[in-house]
Design a protein around this motif. Structure first.
Motif: not given
Ligand code: PEP
Ligand code: MG
Length: 544
Positions: A308, A345-348, A350, A363-364, A367-368, A372
């Motif tokens: 990340e 590891d993106i989403g939620a 981040k 979001p959790s 799409r994470r 994603f």
């Protein structure tokens, strides 16, 4: 200090562990901002522009000296922080903006610097990513340097006045402050604000200075010259301690020194349980400094490299060449060891900075991670193509984050094959699912078909098992990573995938008391923060 001084205890969070004691030194940053805009006459513009240029040159000279000093006395890599500051201060765009302000608005150079740099600082502070907020600190630091240079103030107060062996108490630590801490044997640092990932934190850890942050109002409550006991392992500072507190501190300090020298001496040896089982102790890393520390502490491998950092805080996603370069440089020191690199590891918590924000109700649960990436296969393919190239140099393992269904792994495996046939390269990296959802743990036997190994991400596994957001302090009591329910999931997954190499890289891996249970689930690799490696190796040796 006198005995009548009140005894006070404060609690904060650990930035750099360790114990330190000494007399407090309160450092209040001098107000240096231009709160009012100072106008100048048209006839003064030329002189003001010249003053600005001279100030930039002076700051550049200073930064160059500091970078050299840091490289020599502390760490070559850390000097890059000051080289980055040099690049910022000589940035053409920024300089032109300042000059334009002086010229067109007829204001003094200090005011113009404050406005232009201040705007950039604000932009970065408003961003969610921690890395962006660190950048805001850098710009704040540079603004201060420039304004002080313009005002003709040369020396830094810490350079002039900081006594040897003091406990430094201040609001926040700027990179420019840290340089004065090294040679003076500061015993500890106590801050009102500061993140674990800040440059100041890097320095403190690199120099082995215990540091606590997050104590609001400490600069108003603690005067200079008080005896202070700082326990940065626990995140506490005691001012004007009583006899009992002093003797407890001394005992703890003596015990720690003893254990540290014993543990350090053995940290490069393998961790073997009493029954003769070899357990690999790997490191979780996010940047080059972590890798360095991991190797220094005897890591047997890199168990989780979070990508990340490379993505957040930049204008667009890195292209193939840049991504390859950044990962290769970060992991270079670990090229003799197994390395586990995680797909982005993106989403939620981040959020992805480049794609248009698509609001999701939760979001959790949206799409994470791999969800994603499967939606944006071009991002996934760039990473896989880079990993294929890296597999020529490294013993590379690819971690797939947030796997829920076996089909998630099947899709990644298909993409990897496609990338390999395009690249016509061998060898293939090993592919492993991160088990971070109860569904994945309970489907291990099928996920098995598309994986070479499994790695438990217990931070998310716990969040999804207990329906307790890991970021939400209000439900902290439900977020119990040592609960029996978690071990049951680990155990079921281990049983369902009996031949699979199992590792664990969530925070649970760093809990000594949980190690016997972790190992009894068949896990043979534990991955922890670099500083914990010697301690966890020692704990493994105590396990049956
Ligand atoms: C985890 O979820 O346990 C993990 C290691 O990943 P992260 O903390 O980066 O989500
Ligand atoms: Mg996770």
């Amino acid at each position: 200090m006198c005995d009548k001084d009140p005894n006070k205890k404060f609690f904060g969070k650990t930035i750099s562990p360790g114990l330190g004691h000494g007399k407090t030194f309160l450092y209040r940053r001098k107000p240096w901002r231009f709160n009012e805009i100072q106008d100048i006459e048209v006839s003064e513009i030329e002189a003001e522009l010249r003053r600005f240029e001279l100030a930039v040159a002076e700051v550049l000279r200073d930064l160059k000296n500091i970078a050299e000093q840091v490289a020599e006395e502390i760490d070559e890599d850390l000097s890059a922080i000051f080289q980055a500051h040099m690049a910022m201060v000589s940035d053409k765009g920024l300089n032109e903006e300042v000059k334009k302000k002086i010229n067109e608005e007829q204001i003094c150079a200090g005011s113009a610097v404050s406005i232009v740099f201040g705007r950039w600082e604000q932009r970065f502070s408003a961003m969610e990513a921690e890395i962006a907020r660190e950048k805001a600190d850098d710009i704040h630091d540079l603004t201060q340097r420039l304004v002080l240079a313009l005002a003709g103030v040369g020396a830094h107060e810490l350079k002039e006045n900081l006594p040897r062996g003091a406990v430094l108490v201040t609001d926040r630590l700027m990179p420019s402050d840290t340089i004065f801490l090294s040679g003076r044997n500061v015993s500890a640092v106590v801050l009102e604000t500061g993140g674990k990932a800040s440059h100041a934190a890097l320095f403190a850890r690199e120099m082995g200075i215990p540091c606590i942050a997050g104590i609001k109002g400490v600069v108003d409550e603690v005067p200079s010259g008080m005896l202070a006991l700082v326990d940065a392992d626990e995140g506490t500072i005691i001012i004007n301690p009583d006899q009992d507190e002093k003797s407890n501190f001394q005992k703890k300090s003596a015990r720690k020194n003893q254990v540290r020298s014993k543990v350090r001496a053995r940290s490069h040896k393998p961790a073997i349980t009493k029954s003769g089982k070899v357990i690999s102790v790997f490191a979780n890393v996010g940047q080059k400094e972590d890798v360095r520390e991991a190797i220094k502490n005897g890591a047997d491998g890199i168990g989780l490299f979070r990508l990340e950092n490379i993505y957040l805080g930049r204008q667009g996603p890195p292209d193939h060449h840049r991504l390859l370069k950044e990962i290769r440089e970060t992991l270079f020191d670990a090229r003799q060891l197994p390395v586990f690199v995680r797909l982005l590891d993106i989403g939620a918590d981040k959020p992805f900075p480049f794609k248009k924000k698509q609001r999701e109700p939760n979001p959790s649960l949206g799409r994470r991670g791999i969800r994603f990436l499967l939606e944006y296969p071009e991002l996934l393919m760039t990473q896989l193509a880079v990993f294929l190239q890296l597999a020529r140099i490294f013993d590379l393992h690819v971690l797939v984050p947030m796997v829920t269904l076996p089909s998630d792994m099947q899709s990644v495996k298909d993409y990897l094959k496609q990338a390999a046939s395009q690249a016509k390269t061998a060898p293939m990296p090993k592919l492993g699912a991160m088990i971070e959802t109860p569904a994945a743990a309970l489907s291990a036997s099928e996920i098995n078909n598309y994986s070479d190994f499994l790695s438990f991400g217990t931070n998310d596994l716990v969040q999804y098992t207990f329906a307790a957001d890991r970021e939400n302090g209000a439900v902290e009591a439900y977020f119990d990573d040592t609960h029996e329910a978690v071990f049951r999931l680990l155990e079921i997954a281990g049983r369902e995938a009996p031949q699979m190499p199992l590792s664990i890289c969530g925070e649970l891996a760093g809990r000594e008391e949980a190690l016997p249970k972790i190992l009894s689930c068949g896990i043979t690799t534990v991955s922890v923060v670099p500083a914990s490696i010697p301690r966890i190796k020692e704990a493994v040796r105590q396990c049956d």
